[in-house]
Design a protein around this motif. Structure first.
Motif, PDB file in Angstrom:
ATOM      1  N   ARG A   5       0.832  -1.208   0.000  1.00 17.89           N
ATOM      2  CA  ARG A   5       0.000   0.000   0.000  1.00 17.89           C
ATOM      3  C   ARG A   5       0.868   1.261   0.000  1.00 17.89           C
ATOM      4  NH1 ARG A   5      -4.589  -0.785   4.546  1.00 17.89           N
ATOM      5  NH2 ARG A   5      -5.461   1.084   3.543  1.00 17.89           N
ATOM      6  N   ALA A   6       1.962   1.223   0.737  1.00 23.19           N
ATOM      7  CA  ALA A   6       2.866   2.376   0.751  1.00 23.19           C
ATOM      8  C   ALA A   6       3.493   2.579  -0.630  1.00 23.19           C
ATOM      9  CB  ALA A   6       3.950   2.174   1.808  1.00 23.19           C
ATOM     10  N   TRP A   7       3.861   1.485  -1.287  1.00 19.73           N
ATOM     11  CA  TRP A   7       4.435   1.592  -2.633  1.00 19.73           C
ATOM     12  C   TRP A   7       3.429   2.203  -3.588  1.00 19.73           C
ATOM     13  CZ3 TRP A   7       2.741  -0.535  -7.220  1.00 19.73           C
ATOM     14  CH2 TRP A   7       3.600  -0.430  -8.319  1.00 19.73           C
ATOM     15  N   TYR A   8       2.186   1.743  -3.537  1.00 23.49           N
ATOM     16  CA  TYR A   8       1.172   2.257  -4.453  1.00 23.49           C
ATOM     17  C   TYR A   8       0.887   3.729  -4.174  1.00 23.49           C
ATOM     18  CZ  TYR A   8      -3.228   2.802  -6.961  1.00 23.49           C
ATOM     19  OH  TYR A   8      -4.217   3.241  -7.806  1.00 23.49           O
ATOM     20  N   ALA A   9       0.834   4.095  -2.898  1.00 23.22           N
ATOM     21  CA  ALA A   9       0.596   5.497  -2.557  1.00 23.22           C
ATOM     22  C   ALA A   9       1.715   6.380  -3.104  1.00 23.22           C
ATOM     23  CB  ALA A   9       0.491   5.659  -1.038  1.00 23.22           C
ATOM     24  N   GLU A  10       2.943   5.893  -3.030  1.00 21.22           N
ATOM     25  CA  GLU A  10       4.068   6.663  -3.560  1.00 21.22           C
ATOM     26  C   GLU A  10       3.978   6.795  -5.076  1.00 21.22           C
ATOM     27  OE1 GLU A  10       8.973   6.545  -3.669  1.00 21.22           O
ATOM     28  OE2 GLU A  10       7.845   5.083  -2.486  1.00 21.22           O
ATOM     29  N   GLN A  11       3.582   5.697  -5.737  1.00 24.61           N
ATOM     30  CA  GLN A  11       3.448   5.750  -7.189  1.00 24.61           C
ATOM     31  C   GLN A  11       2.389   6.763  -7.606  1.00 24.61           C
ATOM     32  OE1 GLN A  11       5.594   3.860  -9.232  1.00 24.61           O
ATOM     33  NE2 GLN A  11       6.442   3.638  -7.182  1.00 24.61           N
ATOM     34  N   ARG A  12       1.272   6.759  -6.907  1.00 26.47           N
ATOM     35  CA  ARG A  12       0.193   7.679  -7.261  1.00 26.47           C
ATOM     36  C   ARG A  12       0.553   9.119  -6.916  1.00 26.47           C
ATOM     37  NH1 ARG A  12      -2.625   6.074 -11.025  1.00 26.47           N
ATOM     38  NH2 ARG A  12      -4.319   7.460 -10.418  1.00 26.47           N
ATOM     39  N   ALA A  13       1.301   9.270  -5.794  1.00 24.71           N
ATOM     40  CA  ALA A  13       1.661  10.622  -5.366  1.00 24.71           C
ATOM     41  C   ALA A  13       2.627  11.284  -6.334  1.00 24.71           C
ATOM     42  CB  ALA A  13       2.276  10.583  -3.971  1.00 24.71           C
ATOM     43  N   THR A  14       3.485  10.480  -6.950  1.00 20.85           N
ATOM     44  CA  THR A  14       4.468  11.046  -7.876  1.00 20.85           C
ATOM     45  C   THR A  14       3.962  11.094  -9.312  1.00 20.85           C
ATOM     46  OG1 THR A  14       5.476   8.854  -8.121  1.00 20.85           O
ATOM     47  CG2 THR A  14       6.404  10.309  -6.450  1.00 20.85           C
ATOM     48  N   ALA A  15       2.786  10.542  -9.547  1.00 22.15           N
ATOM     49  CA  ALA A  15       2.224  10.600 -10.896  1.00 22.15           C
ATOM     50  C   ALA A  15       1.747  12.027 -11.185  1.00 22.15           C
ATOM     51  CB  ALA A  15       1.047   9.626 -11.025  1.00 22.15           C
ATOM     52  N   PRO A  16       2.014  12.548 -12.375  1.00 22.78           N
ATOM     53  CA  PRO A  16       1.608  13.921 -12.682  1.00 22.78           C
ATOM     54  C   PRO A  16       0.101  14.067 -12.697  1.00 22.78           C
ATOM     55  CG  PRO A  16       2.346  12.775 -14.665  1.00 22.78           C
ATOM     56  CD  PRO A  16       2.670  11.881 -13.504  1.00 22.78           C
ATOM     57  N   GLY A  17      -0.374  15.171 -12.073  1.00 24.29           N
ATOM     58  CA  GLY A  17      -1.793  15.467 -12.111  1.00 24.29           C
ATOM     59  C   GLY A  17      -2.647  14.645 -11.187  1.00 24.29           C
ATOM     60  N   VAL A  18      -2.034  13.927 -10.207  1.00 24.51           N
ATOM     61  CA  VAL A  18      -2.788  13.096  -9.283  1.00 24.51           C
ATOM     62  C   VAL A  18      -2.506  13.555  -7.862  1.00 24.51           C
ATOM     63  CG1 VAL A  18      -3.145  10.766  -8.406  1.00 24.51           C
ATOM     64  CG2 VAL A  18      -2.747  11.125 -10.837  1.00 24.51           C
ATOM     65  N   CYS A  19      -3.541  13.806  -7.082  1.00 22.70           N
ATOM     66  CA  CYS A  19      -3.398  14.304  -5.721  1.00 22.70           C
ATOM     67  C   CYS A  19      -2.638  13.304  -4.859  1.00 22.70           C
ATOM     68  CB  CYS A  19      -4.771  14.587  -5.120  1.00 22.70           C
ATOM     69  SG  CYS A  19      -4.710  15.179  -3.409  1.00 22.70           S
ATOM     70  N   ARG A  20      -1.666  13.794  -4.103  1.00 24.48           N
ATOM     71  CA  ARG A  20      -0.847  12.925  -3.271  1.00 24.48           C
ATOM     72  C   ARG A  20      -1.627  12.351  -2.098  1.00 24.48           C
ATOM     73  NH1 ARG A  20       3.285  15.985   0.652  1.00 24.48           N
ATOM     74  NH2 ARG A  20       3.095  13.937   1.594  1.00 24.48           N
ATOM     75  N   PHE A  21      -2.753  12.969  -1.733  1.00 26.14           N
ATOM     76  CA  PHE A  21      -3.506  12.517  -0.574  1.00 26.14           C
ATOM     77  C   PHE A  21      -4.633  11.555  -0.939  1.00 26.14           C
ATOM     78  CE2 PHE A  21      -1.903  16.778   0.669  1.00 26.14           C
ATOM     79  CZ  PHE A  21      -1.053  16.368   1.685  1.00 26.14           C
ATOM     80  N   CYS A  22      -5.443  11.920  -1.917  1.00 24.75           N
ATOM     81  CA  CYS A  22      -6.612  11.094  -2.240  1.00 24.75           C
ATOM     82  C   CYS A  22      -6.474  10.351  -3.560  1.00 24.75           C
ATOM     83  CB  CYS A  22      -7.872  11.946  -2.267  1.00 24.75           C
ATOM     84  SG  CYS A  22      -7.930  13.123  -3.649  1.00 24.75           S
ATOM     85  N   GLY A  23      -5.520  10.745  -4.398  1.00 24.64           N
ATOM     86  CA  GLY A  23      -5.363  10.094  -5.690  1.00 24.64           C
ATOM     87  C   GLY A  23      -6.294  10.620  -6.754  1.00 24.64           C
ATOM     88  N   GLY A  24      -7.046  11.668  -6.439  1.00 34.52           N
ATOM     89  CA  GLY A  24      -7.948  12.249  -7.427  1.00 34.52           C
ATOM     90  C   GLY A  24      -7.222  13.190  -8.371  1.00 34.52           C
ATOM     91  N   SER A  25      -7.867  13.498  -9.455  1.00 34.84           N
ATOM     92  CA  SER A  25      -7.294  14.418 -10.425  1.00 34.84           C
ATOM     93  C   SER A  25      -8.426  15.299 -10.978  1.00 34.84           C
ATOM     94  CB  SER A  25      -6.613  13.657 -11.569  1.00 34.84           C
ATOM     95  OG  SER A  25      -7.544  12.842 -12.248  1.00 34.84           O
ATOM     96  N   PRO A  26      -8.084  16.494 -11.477  1.00 31.94           N
ATOM     97  CA  PRO A  26      -6.728  17.025 -11.662  1.00 31.94           C
ATOM     98  C   PRO A  26      -6.126  17.515 -10.354  1.00 31.94           C
ATOM     99  CG  PRO A  26      -8.323  18.660 -12.319  1.00 31.94           C
ATOM    100  CD  PRO A  26      -9.120  17.429 -11.979  1.00 31.94           C
ATOM    101  N   ALA A  27      -4.813  17.735 -10.392  1.00 32.30           N
ATOM    102  CA  ALA A  27      -4.094  18.238  -9.228  1.00 32.30           C
ATOM    103  C   ALA A  27      -2.989  19.167  -9.697  1.00 32.30           C
ATOM    104  CB  ALA A  27      -3.516  17.079  -8.413  1.00 32.30           C
ATOM    105  N   ALA A  28      -2.578  20.052  -8.818  1.00 32.69           N
ATOM    106  CA  ALA A  28      -1.495  20.986  -9.125  1.00 32.69           C
ATOM    107  C   ALA A  28      -0.414  20.856  -8.065  1.00 32.69           C
ATOM    108  CB  ALA A  28      -2.022  22.425  -9.160  1.00 32.69           C
ATOM    109  N   HIS A  29       0.823  21.059  -8.477  1.00 32.70           N
ATOM    110  CA  HIS A  29       1.939  20.952  -7.536  1.00 32.70           C
ATOM    111  C   HIS A  29       2.084  22.274  -6.794  1.00 32.70           C
ATOM    112  CE1 HIS A  29       5.827  20.133  -5.776  1.00 32.70           C
ATOM    113  NE2 HIS A  29       5.757  18.893  -6.214  1.00 32.70           N
ATOM    114  N   VAL A  30       1.824  22.252  -5.493  1.00 30.29           N
ATOM    115  CA  VAL A  30       1.882  23.452  -4.665  1.00 30.29           C
ATOM    116  C   VAL A  30       2.572  23.123  -3.345  1.00 30.29           C
ATOM    117  CG1 VAL A  30      -0.161  24.574  -5.633  1.00 30.29           C
ATOM    118  CG2 VAL A  30      -0.426  22.930  -3.782  1.00 30.29           C
ATOM    119  N   ALA A  31       2.887  24.149  -2.573  1.00 29.80           N
ATOM    120  CA  ALA A  31       3.498  23.967  -1.257  1.00 29.80           C
ATOM    121  C   ALA A  31       2.813  24.894  -0.265  1.00 29.80           C
ATOM    122  CB  ALA A  31       4.997  24.256  -1.304  1.00 29.80           C
ATOM    123  N   PHE A  32       2.420  24.364   0.881  1.00 31.20           N
ATOM    124  CA  PHE A  32       1.830  25.160   1.953  1.00 31.20           C
ATOM    125  C   PHE A  32       2.720  25.071   3.181  1.00 31.20           C
ATOM    126  CE2 PHE A  32      -1.957  24.062  -0.611  1.00 31.20           C
ATOM    127  CZ  PHE A  32      -2.401  25.351  -0.880  1.00 31.20           C
TER     128      PHE A  32
END
Length: 370
Positions: free
Chosen positions: A227-254
């Motif tokens: 599960r950790a591997w899959y979460a990392e794969q989805r988090a680093t995929a372009p346009g996919v939210c690192r938290f929920c895996g939904g899209s679209p997403a933008a790369h931002v920093a808070f």
């Protein structure tokens, strides 16, 4: 002590090492590399046949190696201290071996990964309690072989491991030891595939393999690593939210800032975020800064205001996104109410009023002095 031997490294066209043909004074044999692919393992049978054919034609063992070393895919004849040294070579696991196993995972099947997570999270202690049937001798003297009784929720987890591709013929589980978690209980993702394959396939040949993995925590380590591997794969995929895996997403920093008299600290969360999760992080971090970010001199005049400005700029990017599609990693963050409706945010009025008071007092003093 082993007698000195010679060996030849043999590979398939893809440059994957199949194993090692070795010879002493009387014997020629092949040692398969234990972590090799199924294609390499099958190709090893052809190399073994070639060696035996040459031996039957009357060539001495070392002559067989010399002859085969001229074949495409074979290395030079090399000396070794003994067969054990060659076996040690055959136990080598390369990064390419790990990548090949991870390639078996179906990273694009979001439903299968969601099923694995849901199935494992739904397990109860009762589901993990495994009873055994059989083992009794009938009146006619027939003894029934004991067998484990697995709960349906546990069977669901086992099926889900196959569903994500973690049970694969690319791992020759019968020829390899069962991976063990590190002292902290973790497995690498590739070892999780090896363990999942051994657990599930081994049950068909030895009842209780799954029960043992449940009892010693190996199944937990497998599912956690996957599960950790899959979460990392989805988090680093372009346009996919690192938290929920939904899209679209933008790369931002808070950012969040906290000032404590003479000390201060900051926290940063970045990566691709969807509209919903991005708003949640923005509101949480901004509220924290408004409440806790003022209580040191540098925080009051520099870091807290800078943090608020940076968050405002970042959230503008997030707000341009449309509503995200279905998540693939789990529940989506709840943004909650806007910052101006959160009572903790108004703690910021205390330092603001204090600064205003000091300014007014200073101006009054100047006017009175004049």
């Amino acid at each position: 002590m082993s007698s000195p031997v010679h060996y030849v490294t043999v590979s398939i066209p893809a440059d994957e090492i199949i194993g090692y043909l070795w010879a002493d004074d009387t014997t020629v044999d092949l040692i398969h590399r234990s972590a090799s692919s199924s294609d390499a393992y099958e190709a090893g049978a052809e190399w073994y046949r070639k060696a035996q054919d040459a031996r039957e034609r009357g060539l001495a063992p070392l002559g067989v190696l010399t002859l085969l070393s001229r074949e495409p895919g074979a290395g030079p004849v090399t000396g070794a201290t003994g067969v054990d040294a060659v076996k040690d070579l055959a136990r080598t696991v390369t990064p390419e071996d790990d990548r090949r196993l991870l390639d078996q995972l179906d990273r694009d099947n979001a439903a299968a990964w969601r099923e694995l997570g849901d199935a494992y999270d739904a397990l109860t202690d009762e589901d993990r309690t495994i009873t055994w049937g059989g083992g009794r001798t009938s009146a006619r003297g027939v003894t029934h072989v004991p067998f484990p009784r697995y709960s349906e929720p546990l069977k669901r987890v086992v099926r889900a491991l196959s569903g994500v591709g973690a049970v694969t013929p690319e791992h020759r589980w019968a020829d390899n030891p069962l991976p063990e978690p590190a002292p902290d209980g973790r497995l690498s993702p590739a070892d999780a595939v090896r363990a999942a394959t051994t657990i599930v396939r081994g049950e068909h040949f030895s009842d209780g393999t799954i029960a043992q993995a449940v009892g010693n925590g190996l199944l937990h380590a497998v599912v956690t690593a996957l599960r950790a591997w899959y979460a990392e794969q989805r988090a680093t995929a372009p346009g996919v939210c690192r938290f929920c895996g939904g899209s679209p997403a933008a790369h931002v920093a808070f950012h969040a800032h906290r000032g404590l008299v003479v000390f201060f600290g900051s926290r940063r969360t970045d990566g691709p975020m969807c509209l919903t999760c991005g708003l949640a992080v923005y509101r949480a971090y901004t509220t924290h800064t408004l409440c806790m970010g003022w209580w040191s001199p540098l925080s009051l005049f520099v870091f807290a205001p800078l943090t608020l400005v940076r968050n405002l700029l970042a959230v503008r990017t997030v707000k341009r996104l449309p509503a995200p599609g279905p998540g693939t990693l789990g529940p989506r963050y709840d943004p909650g109410v806007p910052v101006h409706r959160r009572p903790r945010a108004y703690v910021a009025l205390v330092p603001a009023l204090w600064v205003l008071f000091m300014v007014v007092t200073g101006l009054t003093g100047l006017t009175g002095g004049a």
